[in-house]
Design a protein around this motif. Sequence first.
Motif, mmCIF file in Angstrom:
data_model
loop_
_atom_site.group_PDB
_atom_site.id
_atom_site.type_symbol
_atom_site.label_atom_id
_atom_site.label_comp_id
_atom_site.label_asym_id
_atom_site.label_seq_id
_atom_site.Cartn_x
_atom_site.Cartn_y
_atom_site.Cartn_z
ATOM 1 N N ALA A 1 -12.172 -57.089 -48.074
ATOM 2 C CA ALA A 1 -10.861 -57.057 -47.880
ATOM 3 C C ALA A 1 -10.299 -58.347 -47.639
ATOM 4 O O ALA A 1 -9.313 -58.847 -48.244
ATOM 5 C CB ALA A 1 -10.302 -56.321 -46.374
ATOM 6 N N THR B 1 -15.309 -47.077 -46.834
ATOM 7 C CA THR B 1 -16.453 -47.464 -45.968
ATOM 8 C C THR B 1 -16.766 -46.307 -44.957
ATOM 9 O O THR B 1 -16.248 -45.209 -45.172
ATOM 10 C CB THR B 1 -16.024 -48.511 -45.008
ATOM 11 N N TYR C 1 -7.544 -48.205 -46.865
ATOM 12 C CA TYR C 1 -8.858 -47.870 -46.675
ATOM 13 C C TYR C 1 -9.295 -46.561 -46.577
ATOM 14 O O TYR C 1 -8.342 -45.658 -46.323
ATOM 15 C CB TYR C 1 -9.410 -48.442 -45.195
ATOM 16 N N ALA D 1 -16.963 -53.985 -45.814
ATOM 17 C CA ALA D 1 -15.574 -53.673 -46.184
ATOM 18 C C ALA D 1 -14.839 -54.796 -45.803
ATOM 19 O O ALA D 1 -13.638 -55.085 -46.599
ATOM 20 C CB ALA D 1 -15.437 -52.480 -45.444
ATOM 21 N N LEU E 1 -8.451 -49.282 -38.797
ATOM 22 C CA LEU E 1 -8.358 -49.636 -40.158
ATOM 23 C C LEU E 1 -6.892 -49.428 -40.725
ATOM 24 O O LEU E 1 -6.312 -50.444 -41.651
ATOM 25 C CB LEU E 1 -9.340 -48.688 -40.907
ATOM 26 N N SER F 1 -4.499 -45.271 -45.022
ATOM 27 C CA SER F 1 -5.705 -44.994 -44.449
ATOM 28 C C SER F 1 -6.141 -43.549 -44.289
ATOM 29 O O SER F 1 -5.431 -42.544 -43.761
ATOM 30 C CB SER F 1 -5.512 -45.420 -43.100
#
Length: 356
Positions: free
Chosen positions: A265, A251, A279, A261, A335, A345
């Motif tokens: 998810a 994203t 992410y 996003a 995130l 992440s």
Amino acid sequence: MNEGALQLIKNKRVIVVCGAGGVGKTSVSAAIALSAARIGRRVLVITIDPSRRLAEVLGVAARSAEPVPLSEELLGPAGIAPPGSLHAWMLDPQYVADAAVRRLTGSEAEARKLLDNGVYRNITSMIAGMQEYTAAEAVHQFINDGVHDLVVLDTPPSRNALDFLNSSARLSKLFDGKVFRLFLPGDKSPIRRAARALLVKSMDIALEQETREELEGFLGMFSSIFTRLNANAGNVHDFFTKTDAAFLIVTSPAREALREAFYFANKTHETMGLNLEGYVLNRSLAYQTDRTIPSTARLHDPGDHVARSAIEKLAVLGLREQQQAEKDRELHAALAAKGGPGSLSVALPYLDEGMN
């Protein structure tokens, strides 16, 4: 490299890269594939994204009949050497469907009869979901052929990204439908025979007998191998629920990209029970932690009004960038928290146009 990302490319057999259009997931897919090949894995990166961006990024021809090895000109500078290797393929639905027909029919003559059928030749555009269905068939083959250690999938925009996992169910409804079963001869039910006779007569008037017979022939031949194709697609779906497969959501900080996003998810993890690994926040300023705002206090000549004016204007822009960087760092942290313990992440910078 981020330790979580390294473990991902070392241990997974399939990585599915998803996200809204324009967030850079094709570049992320290419980067994952290159990194995995660099550490010695035999990698295949596939796109089922009709934009053809992956073919452009990796310098391979679009619509090739099979995966293409990257040239030495690309592999050398990327630090890829045996046993590592990298192939790329932009999915060709017609080729995959033809290969499946040849593999699953009883003989070349039988396969040729179906392949030459006019309805079959147009099936990828006639039936919604056929492209995604052939993607599932291709993935099934590549997972089981033993040639590649890792398959990276670059998907279409997120709301369509899982169509290849659900396509078998949609096509099953098509071929199991009562109307289409009327095309197939052999039913002993008087009501069915009467309904079929009426349908055939109507189709002959609407499409002409030759076209109707071609359609009937296609349905008769293709339905005979559909059960086996459907089993393959089911195996692919089952595989993606296991730990060998990982889903990554790419994203940007843009509101619409984040909305997509979070939608994806929820669908991936909550609805389908798939392994959402984490992410990638692309095109962000989260990495900017050491930049300072220009100040007139550092002027060599305090009386230089032109330089003072320029620095004051730059300071305004610098403050805006600093505020955006702080927002992006907060988003990156959010995130990471949303993914939970152990979730990946990664924040990537905003590069020049076309680079991410």
